[in-house]
Design an enzyme around this catalytic site. Structure first.
Site, PDB file in Angstrom:
ATOM      1  N   ASP A 102       7.929  -4.325  -3.481  1.00 22.21           N
ATOM      2  CA  ASP A 102       6.714  -4.423  -4.289  1.00 22.21           C
ATOM      3  C   ASP A 102       6.982  -5.326  -5.484  1.00 22.21           C
ATOM      4  O   ASP A 102       6.772  -4.949  -6.629  1.00 22.21           O
ATOM      5  CB  ASP A 102       6.261  -3.023  -4.718  1.00 22.21           C
ATOM      6  CG  ASP A 102       4.775  -2.983  -5.065  1.00 22.21           C
ATOM      7  OD1 ASP A 102       4.071  -3.982  -4.782  1.00 22.21           O
ATOM      8  OD2 ASP A 102       4.317  -1.965  -5.627  1.00 22.21           O
ATOM      9  N   GLY A 107      -0.373   5.256  -7.689  1.00 19.86           N
ATOM     10  CA  GLY A 107      -0.721   6.269  -6.709  1.00 19.86           C
ATOM     11  C   GLY A 107      -0.047   7.598  -7.010  1.00 19.86           C
ATOM     12  O   GLY A 107      -0.558   8.660  -6.698  1.00 19.86           O
ATOM     13  N   PHE A 108       1.066   7.544  -7.690  1.00 21.49           N
ATOM     14  CA  PHE A 108       1.861   8.738  -7.970  1.00 21.49           C
ATOM     15  C   PHE A 108       1.357   9.517  -9.167  1.00 21.49           C
ATOM     16  O   PHE A 108       1.675  10.680  -9.325  1.00 21.49           O
ATOM     17  CB  PHE A 108       3.292   8.296  -8.258  1.00 21.49           C
ATOM     18  CG  PHE A 108       3.348   7.267  -9.343  1.00 21.49           C
ATOM     19  CD1 PHE A 108       3.341   7.661 -10.670  1.00 21.49           C
ATOM     20  CD2 PHE A 108       3.358   5.907  -9.040  1.00 21.49           C
ATOM     21  CE1 PHE A 108       3.346   6.715 -11.672  1.00 21.49           C
ATOM     22  CE2 PHE A 108       3.355   4.968 -10.045  1.00 21.49           C
ATOM     23  CZ  PHE A 108       3.347   5.366 -11.359  1.00 21.49           C
TER      24      PHE A 108
END
Ligand SMILES: *[C@@H]1O[C@H](CO)[C@@H](O)[C@H](O)[C@H]1NC(C)=O
Ligand SMILES: *[C@@H]1O[C@H](CO)[C@@H](O)[C@H](O)[C@H]1NC(C)=O
Ligand SMILES: *[C@@H]1O[C@H](CO)[C@@H](O)[C@H](O)[C@H]1NC(C)=O
Ligand SMILES: *[C@@H]1O[C@H](CO)[C@@H](O)[C@H](O)[C@H]1NC(C)=O
Length: 887
Positions: free
Chosen positions: A667, A552-553
């Site tokens: 995570d 996502g980054f």
């Protein structure tokens, strides 16, 4: 060069880990020449008035006792609790270390009797590898840490050859300490005492043996001390200025003398202190005369307390020996050897037990030949005779010489008695700027001298591993930043302001930096600074083929720096993404606080032009998942898989317990377990990590994040995060390793989609071998697999409280490895055959192509598609997942 490691953190659990952290890496350059010590002649004295200048009637003397809120008294290596001669009960550390003794890495030894003052010295725990004691604190503030040692003779170890370091999370207590053989008199017991302001909820004490030598400890005390022991602010005399910050220091007791009196032990001092007699330091002896009164006559002024020093300390003193001679004119001197590379807090205790009337006694006090107190007037200061008074001085040792000399002498003027006295004397070593009370290296290898230009190349490597201490402090500041900092959409905006007042930041960047690589000063702790151009070159201009990961980054690229000498993983964030900034920040915070062999290391960063780029060590064998399925890589053996799981478990265990405040990864999955050249597993991707709950709170409330297939159902239901959520995810990882299929595979029939469920079904039936990776069949010891599956099953318990800790999991995995190794040493043949036989006629699961990884041919997709699929399957699985876990 000043950076402040945070005060150490702290119930008691004991774990032992074979990993040496970065410590071993950073300790190798220790043999390099000692860093230059600034020999600036500068005398720095702080005086702290300990009693209010306005005098009230002295409070009458009452014996005050102090009940420490934290009172950990540990008799290491003892199987039973031991009562100290002072009446305190030291608890056997067996009570807390249920896992480590079974690993055979540390050994209990005892001696039946010896000439020691307490039975706590008769047992010891010997560590062959790093071991950690963790204490959970009830209350922050001052604590004594006392480490007791007695190198007794025994058949297993020569304790006199011990060589080891002891550190808290932020403070080095002992560095490569050795027993001084020359100092061994008839008895070889001794203890080290520290006074530490604990600011975190957890304090760990790590014992790190130097390779080949044992480490040991006989007893440990971690005990609350009263706040009044140390006051923060004082005024300095040379030059006159205010001295602040005594409460942020850590101290080691070097001398504590009951001047003119006998030795006082923990029996005589409610704070457990030992006051030795001063005789051997008084030079010449004939210059001083012992005087004493009954302790009960000693009074404390308002604001004073017997906790500062007991009555029996003030009840004895040394005065000038020829006080009765007509014109006494000399000083009485005590010489104390000290290590000149530290500052010291010198506390002088006075109590006028010799005068018949008030206002008769005035005298001078000198420290190393400089006037410290001119005309000390106890009558005025205390308002009475036999009333306690003390004064603190901070001496900057770059000036004073050793021995430290404390002198008292008469005022040669005016009226009054020509005499001088002193009742007590304490010399406390203060930690140096890298957070050490022993040696020039901080807990993560930062050195006092910073980087020596001539040896940048040599120490550069060590720096990469050791240069992040400052960030520990930064991380602390971040928590205190205004709410809107996240809105400042720039990586550098949250990094750079922190250094605004730190001139060494820019200068070290310029003076140390070559064109290509610049090191920040080790004190700012940012590691290596990379220019954007340098990283563009390293990644062949952000070549799509260099992408080795997406998230996502942004992307992760492989790169080569230092003209191809070093491969690195370069994570380039998207500065527009707020999530990106948050995750980058978290990542830096976490990685800077932690250094561990099983956590991936950060090398440096770039923040040019609002870029957010982090540079990591390159893990050449990539994510664990790639070696399980989806890519045509050679299959890992069972032993390799166990070792990888053990490594990852160690990394997680360290995250949960090793840090000042435990950290939850959030995570845990096979793509976040990376493998290096040697298939050593390291946990990566701390972007979602959270500090574990502290104190009475049992969980962190937080929006559910993480990866589907790995999500803890309890976390999911309650949105409450605990470290047991990581344990759940790790259970899924274990099944993934055993079965070599994804945690979620929506392409499979419904009952098979979720690996955790599917695995548990077969485990409960006792037929797990039917769904294991076919590559393992015939090569896996049945008992080992059983142990492993048991661990996985426990991890997947519905409720966090029923799940084991990572330490428990680790132990089970190590046991599984032992079983596998024992069996591969010969006798397992039969079992394997038996397993192969039971597995052979197994029904569909093993051979169903759907069930198998290759059903998701990820290697043929571009990174974007991979990400898209992951996200899609995540969303798609959302409802189903909730349904699956709503049971
Ligand atoms: C030692 O004392 C602790 C705390 O009082 C107690 O919980 C423990 O059972 C005792 N251990 C032994 C071996 O007596
Ligand atoms: C411990 O240090 C912190 C700052 O690091 C300070 O705020 C606190 O007052 C100190 N505690 C005591 C008991 O002095
Ligand atoms: C006592 O010591 C101080 C400092 O060393 C010195 O200046 C002073 O002259 C000495 N006094 C006497 C009487 O020797
Ligand atoms: C000792 O450590 C504290 C932080 O724990 C730091 O603020 C202080 O500067 C250090 N002492 C010295 C003398 O550098």
């Amino acid at each position: 060069m000043e950076k402040k490691p945070r005060g150490p953190p702290t119930n008691l659990s004991l774990s032992s880990s074979s990993s040496l952290l970065s410590f071993s890496l950073s300790s190798s350059p220790l043999s390099s020449p000692p860093m230059a010590i600034l020999l600036v002649l500068f005398f720095f004295v702080a005086a702290i008035p300990s009693v209010p200048p306005v005098l009230a009637a002295p409070a009458s003397s009452t014996a005050v006792s102090f009940t420490p809120q934290d009172n950990f008294l540990i008799d290491s290596g003892s199987v039973a609790n031991t009562t100290h001669s002072d009446g305190r009960v030291f608890i056997s550390d067996q009570t807390f270390g249920k896992y480590y003794s079974s690993q055979g890495r540390d050994v209990l030894i005892t001696v039946p009797s010896a000439d020691v003052p307490s039975r706590i010295y008769l047992s010891a725990r010997v560590f062959i590898q790093e071991a950690v004691y963790t204490f959970h604190m009830a209350r922050p503030g001052w604590h004594w840490i006392r480490l007791h040692f007695f190198a007794f003779n025994n058949t297993e170890f020569i304790l006199e050859n011990a060589k080891f370091s002891v550190m808290t999370d932020s403070l080095v207590l002992l560095h490569e300490f050795t027993i001084d053989a020359s100092a061994t008199n008839t008895t070889k017991w001794f203890f080290k005492e520290y006074l530490v302001n604990v600011t975190a909820e957890r304090l760990s004490l790590k014992f790190v043996p130097v390779k080949g030598a044992p480490a040991f400890v006989n007893a440990i005390e971690v005990v609350s001390a009263p706040d009044i022991l140390v006051t923060d602010i004082g005024s300095t005399l040379f030059p006159v200025a205010q001295y602040n910050g005594l409460v942020t220091q850590s101290y080691q007791t070097v001398y504590r003398l009951n001047v003119g009196g006998p030795q006082l032990t923990s029996r005589n001092d409610t704070l457990g202190r030992t006051w030795t007699s001063d005789g051997q330091y008084l030079q010449p002896k004939v210059s001083g005369n012992n005087v004493s009164v009954a302790p009960s006559v000693i009074k404390y002024p308002e604001g004073g307390s017997p906790l500062i020093a007991p009555q029996s300390v003030y009840a004895s003193a040394v005065e000038m020996a020829t006080a009765n001679v007509a014109d006494p004119n000399f000083n009485v001197t005590w010489n104390l050897e000290i290590d000149l590379s530290y500052q010291y807090l010198i506390r002088l205790h006075f109590c006028d037990i010799i005068s018949k009337t008030l206002d008769d006694l005035y005298f001078n006090v000198y420290i190393n030949g400089k006037m410290a107190i001119s005309g000390l007037d106890l009558s005025t200061l205390t308002g009475g005779l036999a009333t306690a008074y003390y004064k603190d001085f901070v001496v900057n040792s770059t000036m004073i010489s050793t021995p430290l000399s404390i002198q008292i002498g008469p005022m040669n003027q005016g009226t009054g008695a020509k005499n001088a006295i002193i009742n007590g004397l304490e010399v406390l070593k203060m930690n140096n700027s890298v957070g050490s009370l022993d040696g020039e290296y901080g807990v993560d290898g930062r050195s006092l001298g910073g980087v020596n230009k001539g040896t940048v190349a040599a120490v550069g490597f060590a720096m990469m591993f050791g240069a992040f201490v400052g960030l520990g402090a930064m991380a602390f500041k971040w928590q205190k930043r205004p709410q809107d900092w996240q809105k400042r959409n720039s990586f550098s905006s949250w990094l750079l302001p922190l250094h605004a007042g730190d001139t060494s930041f820019m200068s070290s960047k310029n003076s140390l930096g070559s064109r290509k690589s610049q090191f920040f000063s080790s004190t700012t702790g940012l590691g290596r600074y990379f220019s954007f151009a340098e990283l563009s070159e390293a990644t062949k201009n952000w070549d799509a083929n260099a992408v080795i990961g997406v998230g996502g980054f942004g992307n992760v690229y492989i790169g080569e720096i230092d003209d191809g000498a070093t491969k690195v993983a370069v994570k380039r964030g998207n500065p527009q993404s707020e999530q990106g900034i948050n995750e980058f920040q978290t990542e830096i915070q976490i990685l800077s606080k932690l250094r561990h062999r099983h956590l991936v290391s950060l090398i440096g960063y770039c923040d040019e032009n609002t870029e957010m780029i982090l540079v990591y060590e390159f893990m050449s064998n990539g994510p664990l998942r790639d070696h399980l399925y989806g890519k045509d890589l050679p299959s890992l053996t069972w032993k390799q898989r166990l070792e990888i799981c053990i490594g990852a478990a160690r990394g997680l265990h360290y995250l949960h317990t090793g840090a000042a405040q435990g950290i939850i990864h959030r995570d845990v999955k096979t793509t976040n377990i990376l493998l290096d050249d040697n298939f050593i597993a390291k946990m990566a991707d701390f972007g979602l990590s959270k500090d574990a709950p502290t104190g009475s709170e049992q969980h962190v409330s937080t929006a559910v994040k993480g990866s589907f297939g790995y999500l803890d159902p309890e976390y999911f239901r309650k949105q409450q995060l605990t470290d047991k959520s990581d344990v759940y995810s790790f259970g899924v990882v274990l099944f993934e390793v055993l079965c070599a299929r994804p945690a979620l595979n929506p392409a499979l029939p419904r009952e098979q989609v979720n690996l955790a469920e599917w695995g548990m079904q077969w485990k409960r039936k006792g037929l797990l071998e039917k769904i294991i990776d076919p590559h393992l069949i015939g090569n896996i010891n049945l008992e080992s697999m059983k142990k492993f599956a048991e661990a996985a099953e426990k991890c997947l318990a519905d409720y966090g409280v029923d799940r084991p800790t990572m330490g428990d999991v680790l132990w089970n995995l190590e046991y599984a490895l032992q079983l596998q190794e024992a069996s591969s040493q010969g006798k397992a043949e039969d079992e394997n055959k038996a397993l192969a036989a039971t597995a052979a006629p197994a029904p569909a699961p093993i051979s169903t192509p759907d069930n198998h990884p290759n059903a998701l041919p990820e290697q043929s997709r571009t990174p974007k598609e991979v990400q898209a699929v992951d996200e899609h399957s995540g969303t798609a699985m959302f409802a189903q997942f909730a349904a699956l876990n709503g049971r």
